[in-house]
Design a protein around this motif. Structure first.
Motif, PDB file in Angstrom:
ATOM      1  N   LEU A   5       0.822  -1.209   0.000  1.00  0.00           N
ATOM      2  CA  LEU A   5       0.000   0.000   0.000  1.00  0.00           C
ATOM      3  C   LEU A   5       0.856   1.259   0.000  1.00  0.00           C
ATOM      4  O   LEU A   5       1.949   1.293   0.562  1.00  0.00           O
ATOM      5  N   SER A   6       0.306   2.286  -0.638  1.00  0.00           N
ATOM      6  CA  SER A   6       0.858   3.640  -0.571  1.00  0.00           C
ATOM      7  C   SER A   6      -0.225   4.536   0.025  1.00  0.00           C
ATOM      8  O   SER A   6      -1.357   4.561  -0.457  1.00  0.00           O
ATOM      9  N   TYR A   7       0.159   5.252   1.092  1.00  0.00           N
ATOM     10  CA  TYR A   7      -0.770   6.154   1.785  1.00  0.00           C
ATOM     11  C   TYR A   7      -0.324   7.583   1.524  1.00  0.00           C
ATOM     12  O   TYR A   7       0.835   7.926   1.775  1.00  0.00           O
ATOM     13  N   MET A   8      -1.257   8.417   1.005  1.00  0.00           N
ATOM     14  CA  MET A   8      -0.899   9.773   0.596  1.00  0.00           C
ATOM     15  C   MET A   8      -1.883  10.779   1.165  1.00  0.00           C
ATOM     16  O   MET A   8      -3.053  10.456   1.403  1.00  0.00           O
ATOM     17  N   THR A   9      -1.411  11.998   1.351  1.00  0.00           N
ATOM     18  CA  THR A   9      -2.273  13.110   1.752  1.00  0.00           C
ATOM     19  C   THR A   9      -2.287  14.121   0.617  1.00  0.00           C
ATOM     20  O   THR A   9      -1.284  14.304  -0.088  1.00  0.00           O
ATOM     21  N   GLY A  10      -3.440  14.784   0.449  1.00  0.00           N
ATOM     22  CA  GLY A  10      -3.580  15.676  -0.694  1.00  0.00           C
ATOM     23  C   GLY A  10      -4.128  17.035  -0.335  1.00  0.00           C
ATOM     24  O   GLY A  10      -4.902  17.196   0.617  1.00  0.00           O
ATOM     25  N   GLU A  11      -3.702  18.022  -1.097  1.00  0.00           N
ATOM     26  CA  GLU A  11      -4.227  19.375  -0.996  1.00  0.00           C
ATOM     27  C   GLU A  11      -4.370  19.917  -2.406  1.00  0.00           C
ATOM     28  O   GLU A  11      -3.383  20.034  -3.137  1.00  0.00           O
ATOM     29  N   ASN A  12      -5.614  20.218  -2.781  1.00  0.00           N
ATOM     30  CA  ASN A  12      -5.932  20.579  -4.163  1.00  0.00           C
ATOM     31  C   ASN A  12      -5.487  19.447  -5.085  1.00  0.00           C
ATOM     32  O   ASN A  12      -5.923  18.325  -4.928  1.00  0.00           O
ATOM     33  N   ASP A  13      -4.603  19.728  -6.049  1.00  0.00           N
ATOM     34  CA  ASP A  13      -4.136  18.685  -6.965  1.00  0.00           C
ATOM     35  C   ASP A  13      -2.761  18.155  -6.592  1.00  0.00           C
ATOM     36  O   ASP A  13      -2.140  17.411  -7.360  1.00  0.00           O
ATOM     37  N   SER A  14      -2.258  18.537  -5.421  1.00  0.00           N
ATOM     38  CA  SER A  14      -0.927  18.119  -4.998  1.00  0.00           C
ATOM     39  C   SER A  14      -1.039  17.017  -3.958  1.00  0.00           C
ATOM     40  O   SER A  14      -1.835  17.112  -3.014  1.00  0.00           O
ATOM     41  N   TRP A  15      -0.193  15.984  -4.107  1.00  0.00           N
ATOM     42  CA  TRP A  15      -0.219  14.844  -3.193  1.00  0.00           C
ATOM     43  C   TRP A  15       1.162  14.618  -2.593  1.00  0.00           C
ATOM     44  O   TRP A  15       2.180  14.867  -3.236  1.00  0.00           O
ATOM     45  N   THR A  16       1.179  14.112  -1.350  1.00  0.00           N
ATOM     46  CA  THR A  16       2.428  13.821  -0.651  1.00  0.00           C
ATOM     47  C   THR A  16       2.384  12.393  -0.144  1.00  0.00           C
ATOM     48  O   THR A  16       1.416  11.990   0.532  1.00  0.00           O
ATOM     49  N   LEU A  17       3.421  11.612  -0.471  1.00  0.00           N
ATOM     50  CA  LEU A  17       3.496  10.231  -0.002  1.00  0.00           C
ATOM     51  C   LEU A  17       3.896  10.220   1.467  1.00  0.00           C
ATOM     52  O   LEU A  17       4.951  10.705   1.850  1.00  0.00           O
ATOM     53  N   ALA A  18       3.026   9.643   2.321  1.00  0.00           N
ATOM     54  CA  ALA A  18       3.293   9.585   3.754  1.00  0.00           C
ATOM     55  C   ALA A  18       3.758   8.213   4.209  1.00  0.00           C
ATOM     56  O   ALA A  18       4.434   8.087   5.220  1.00  0.00           O
ATOM     57  N   PHE A  19       3.406   7.179   3.457  1.00  0.00           N
ATOM     58  CA  PHE A  19       3.810   5.815   3.823  1.00  0.00           C
ATOM     59  C   PHE A  19       3.741   4.934   2.588  1.00  0.00           C
ATOM     60  O   PHE A  19       2.829   5.058   1.762  1.00  0.00           O
ATOM     61  N   GLN A  20       4.715   4.026   2.485  1.00  0.00           N
ATOM     62  CA  GLN A  20       4.683   3.016   1.437  1.00  0.00           C
ATOM     63  C   GLN A  20       5.294   1.744   2.010  1.00  0.00           C
ATOM     64  O   GLN A  20       6.417   1.760   2.535  1.00  0.00           O
ATOM     65  N   GLY A  21       4.567   0.641   1.944  1.00  0.00           N
ATOM     66  CA  GLY A  21       5.100  -0.594   2.498  1.00  0.00           C
ATOM     67  C   GLY A  21       4.119  -1.741   2.406  1.00  0.00           C
ATOM     68  O   GLY A  21       3.024  -1.607   1.842  1.00  0.00           O
ATOM     69  N   GLU A  22       4.536  -2.868   2.968  1.00  0.00           N
ATOM     70  CA  GLU A  22       3.749  -4.102   2.907  1.00  0.00           C
ATOM     71  C   GLU A  22       3.097  -4.382   4.250  1.00  0.00           C
ATOM     72  O   GLU A  22       3.741  -4.295   5.293  1.00  0.00           O
ATOM     73  N   LEU A  23       1.810  -4.726   4.195  1.00  0.00           N
ATOM     74  CA  LEU A  23       1.092  -5.156   5.380  1.00  0.00           C
ATOM     75  C   LEU A  23       0.841  -6.644   5.277  1.00  0.00           C
ATOM     76  O   LEU A  23       0.247  -7.120   4.303  1.00  0.00           O
ATOM     77  N   ALA A  24       1.305  -7.396   6.273  1.00  0.00           N
ATOM     78  CA  ALA A  24       1.058  -8.833   6.313  1.00  0.00           C
ATOM     79  C   ALA A  24      -0.423  -9.084   6.571  1.00  0.00           C
ATOM     80  O   ALA A  24      -1.143  -8.201   7.054  1.00  0.00           O
ATOM     81  N   PRO A  25      -0.905 -10.280   6.259  1.00  0.00           N
ATOM     82  CA  PRO A  25      -2.323 -10.583   6.481  1.00  0.00           C
ATOM     83  C   PRO A  25      -2.736 -10.378   7.934  1.00  0.00           C
ATOM     84  O   PRO A  25      -2.000 -10.714   8.859  1.00  0.00           O
ATOM     85  N   ASN A  26      -3.924  -9.787   8.108  1.00  0.00           N
ATOM     86  CA  ASN A  26      -4.545  -9.624   9.424  1.00  0.00           C
ATOM     87  C   ASN A  26      -3.644  -8.869  10.401  1.00  0.00           C
ATOM     88  O   ASN A  26      -3.481  -9.257  11.560  1.00  0.00           O
ATOM     89  N   THR A  27      -3.041  -7.787   9.899  1.00  0.00           N
ATOM     90  CA  THR A  27      -2.191  -6.934  10.744  1.00  0.00           C
ATOM     91  C   THR A  27      -2.549  -5.475  10.482  1.00  0.00           C
ATOM     92  O   THR A  27      -3.389  -5.163   9.634  1.00  0.00           O
ATOM     93  N   MET A  28      -1.914  -4.580  11.229  1.00  0.00           N
ATOM     94  CA  MET A  28      -2.103  -3.150  11.019  1.00  0.00           C
ATOM     95  C   MET A  28      -0.758  -2.446  11.105  1.00  0.00           C
ATOM     96  O   MET A  28       0.203  -2.987  11.650  1.00  0.00           O
ATOM     97  N   GLU A  29      -0.700  -1.234  10.564  1.00  0.00           N
ATOM     98  CA  GLU A  29       0.552  -0.477  10.530  1.00  0.00           C
ATOM     99  C   GLU A  29       0.266   0.979  10.895  1.00  0.00           C
ATOM    100  O   GLU A  29      -0.633   1.618  10.329  1.00  0.00           O
ATOM    101  N   LEU A  30       1.027   1.505  11.863  1.00  0.00           N
ATOM    102  CA  LEU A  30       0.933   2.918  12.218  1.00  0.00           C
ATOM    103  C   LEU A  30       1.667   3.738  11.160  1.00  0.00           C
ATOM    104  O   LEU A  30       2.853   3.527  10.913  1.00  0.00           O
ATOM    105  N   VAL A  31       0.967   4.685  10.526  1.00  0.00           N
ATOM    106  CA  VAL A  31       1.576   5.444   9.434  1.00  0.00           C
ATOM    107  C   VAL A  31       1.768   6.920   9.762  1.00  0.00           C
ATOM    108  O   VAL A  31       2.536   7.608   9.096  1.00  0.00           O
ATOM    109  N   ALA A  32       1.073   7.425  10.786  1.00  0.00           N
ATOM    110  CA  ALA A  32       1.237   8.840  11.122  1.00  0.00           C
ATOM    111  C   ALA A  32       0.598   9.118  12.476  1.00  0.00           C
ATOM    112  O   ALA A  32      -0.265   8.357  12.937  1.00  0.00           O
ATOM    113  N   THR A  33       1.024  10.205  13.095  1.00  0.00           N
ATOM    114  CA  THR A  33       0.397  10.723  14.313  1.00  0.00           C
ATOM    115  C   THR A  33       0.156  12.212  14.102  1.00  0.00           C
ATOM    116  O   THR A  33       1.109  12.960  13.806  1.00  0.00           O
ATOM    117  N   LEU A  34      -1.106  12.649  14.232  1.00  0.00           N
ATOM    118  CA  LEU A  34      -1.471  14.017  13.895  1.00  0.00           C
ATOM    119  C   LEU A  34      -2.111  14.720  15.087  1.00  0.00           C
ATOM    120  O   LEU A  34      -2.717  14.086  15.954  1.00  0.00           O
TER     121      LEU A  34
END
Length: 387
Positions: A160-189
Motif C-alpha cells: 500500500l501507498s498512503y498519501m495526503t492531498g491538498e488541491n491537486d498536490s499529493w504527498t506520499l506519507a507511507f509506502q510498504g507491505e502489510l502482512a495478512p490480518n495486521t495493522m501499521e501505524l503510518v502517522a500521528t497528527l
C-alpha cells in the motif's frame, strides 16, 4: 528342577510352569495359553521355585554365562567392550584447555531470516482494509493526538501507498507491505494537522506468497476527510481492531473498493439550469405528481435519490440542487389547495431542513408545515400543506 517350578525358554521367547517329566531329559511345560509343550531339560531355566536357593544360583549362573559370552563375542582389536569402558572411566575429564581442539563460535551479527508461516483465518479471502483514526484520549481534550493506522483485515498481503492531498498536490506519507490480518501505524497528527488535511488516498495491490491465489482488483481510493468530526466523541466507536474507540474509513470491503465521491459539474449545471415543467423533472424519477387519492405526495430529497451521478459537486452545489427540487415541487402543486407534500430530507446535521424552513417562512408564507408522521417516515421528514 521340579514340578510346579516356573521356567523360561532359552532358545525362544516365553516360558511356563513344569507339569511333569518324560524320561530323564524331557520336561513338560504348560505355557500361558494352556498348551503342554515338551522341552529338553537343558533348554529351560528355572526363574521361580519353592527352593529359592537353587533358583538364585541358577539365575546367577545364567547371568555370568551371558556376560562371558558378550565379552568373548565383541572385541575391538585385542580389547573387549568391557575393557574399553573401564579404560574410559579411568581417563581424566576434559577441562577444555586442549589447544589442539577448535570449536564453532556463534555469529551474533548474522540477520535472522526465518519467517513463521502466515496464519490464515476462515472467511478472510475477501479483501477488506481500513484507514483508522485512534485518539490518544477518548474524551478529546485540546491536546489530543490521533494515530493513523492502515488495517489489513484479510488473508492477503497488501502493498500500500498512503498519501495526503491538498488541491491537486499529493504527498506520499507511507509506502510498504502489510502482512495478512495486521495493522501499521503510518502517522500521528494533532488537531492543527487535521485542520490542514483535506483528502487521503490509498493505492495498492494484493497477493499471497508461496501459494496460488485469486487475482484481486487494484486499489485506488480517495477519502475526503471532514476534520470537524474529530471533535465529536460520537464519531469514534468500538471496533474489533482497537481497545479504544476509533474512526474507521473503509478502503475496500469484501473485494469492493470504496468509491470516492465523484461529481460531474457539467451535468449539475445543466440539470439546475433546465426548467422542470413536468413531474419527471421535478423529482428525477420519483413520485411528484398530484395523487388521485388523499394520500400525501412524497418527495425524497436525498441526493442519491435525485441524481445518478454527482461527479464534481461540492456540498453547496448539492444543497442548491435539493432546494431547487423542493421549490419546483411546491410551484408545480401551488394550485392544488389542501394538497399535502412530505419532503424526506433526513436527520443528519439539519442543514437541509433549516434551508427548507427558511424558504417556507419567507417565500411560501401561505403554506403550512409540520414534522411528518414518525410512524410512517421516521425522523427527518417535513410535511407541507398547500393553501
Amino acid at each position: 528342577m521340579k514340578k510346579g517350578d516356573t521356567v523360561r525358554f532359552l532358545n525362544e521367547t516365553g516360558g511356563g510352569k513344569i507339569t511333569g517329566f518324560s524320561g530323564k531329559d524331557i520336561v513338560l511345560v504348560e505355557d500361558q495359553d494352556g498348551f503342554e509343550i515338551p522341552f529338553r531339560i537343558n533348554e529351560v531355566v528355572v526363574i521361580d521355585s519353592n527352593d529359592h536357593s537353587l533358583a538364585k544360583m541358577a539365575a546367577l549362573n545364567i547371568n555370568q554365562a551371558a556376560m562371558d559370552k558378550e565379552e568373548n563375542a565383541i572385541h575391538n582389536g585385542q580389547r573387549s567392550i568391557k575393557a574399553m569402558l573401564n579404560a574410559e572411566q579411568n581417563e581424566p575429564a576434559f577441562d577444555g584447555t586442549d589447544g589442539n581442539e577448535s570449536f564453532d563460535t556463534p555469529d551474533d551479527t548474522r540477520e535472522v531470516t526465518f519467517q513463521a508461516p502466515v496464519e490464515e483465518r476462515k472467511g478472510g479471502n475477501r479483501l477488506t482494509a481500513y484507514v483508522a483514526f485512534v485518539p490518544s484520549d477518548s474524551t478529546l481534550p485540546a491536546d489530543t493526538t490521533f494515530d493513523i493506522y492502515l488495517v489489513n483485515d484479510c488473508n492477503y498481503f497488501l502493498q500500500l501507498s498512503y498519501m495526503t492531498g491538498e488541491n491537486d498536490s499529493w504527498t506520499l506519507a507511507f509506502q510498504g507491505e502489510l502482512a495478512p490480518n495486521t495493522m501499521e501505524l503510518v502517522a500521528t497528527l494533532t488537531y492543527a494537522d487535521l485542520a490542514e488535511l483535506n483528502r487521503l488516498a490509498v493505492q495498492g495491490i494484493a497477493y499471497k506468497r508461496e501459494k496460488s491465489f485469486l487475482l484481486k482488483p487494484t486499489l485506488s481510493v480517495c477519502i475526503k476527510l471532514d476534520a470537524t468530526k474529530c471533535y465529536k466523541q460520537s464519531t469514534f466507536r468500538d471496533s474489533d481492531f482497537f481497545d479504544t474507540p476509533a474512526w474507521l474509513h473503509a478502503i475496500v470491503v469484501d473485494d469492493e473498493p470504496v468509491k470516492a465521491l465523484q461529481v460531474d459539474t457539467g451535468h449539475l449545471v445543466k440539470a439546475m439550469q433546465t426548467k422542470r415543467q413536468d413531474d419527471r423533472h421535478v423529482t428525477a424519477g420519483r413520485a411528484a405528481t398530484v395523487p388521485r387519492s388523499n394520500d400525501p405526495l412524497v418527495v425524497d430529497l436525498h441526493i442519491d435519490a435525485l441524481l445518478d451521478n454527482i461527479q464534481g459537486m461540492t456540498s453547496k452545489d448539492i444543497l442548491d440542487y435539493q432546494l431547487q427540487v423542493f421549490k419546483d415541487t411546491l410551484e408545480t402543486n401551488r394550485k392544488h389547495r389542501g394538497q399535502k407534500i412530505v419532503f424526506i430530507h433526513g436527520k443528519g446535521e439539519g442543514v437541509l431542513r433549516r434551508a427548507l424552513i427558511h424558504a417556507l417562512n419567507y417565500q411560501y408564507k401561505k403554506f403550512t408545515y409540520q414534522d411528518a408522521s414518525f410512524r410512517e417516515y421516521g425522523y427527518g421528514a417535513t410535511q407541507v400543506t398547500i393553501h
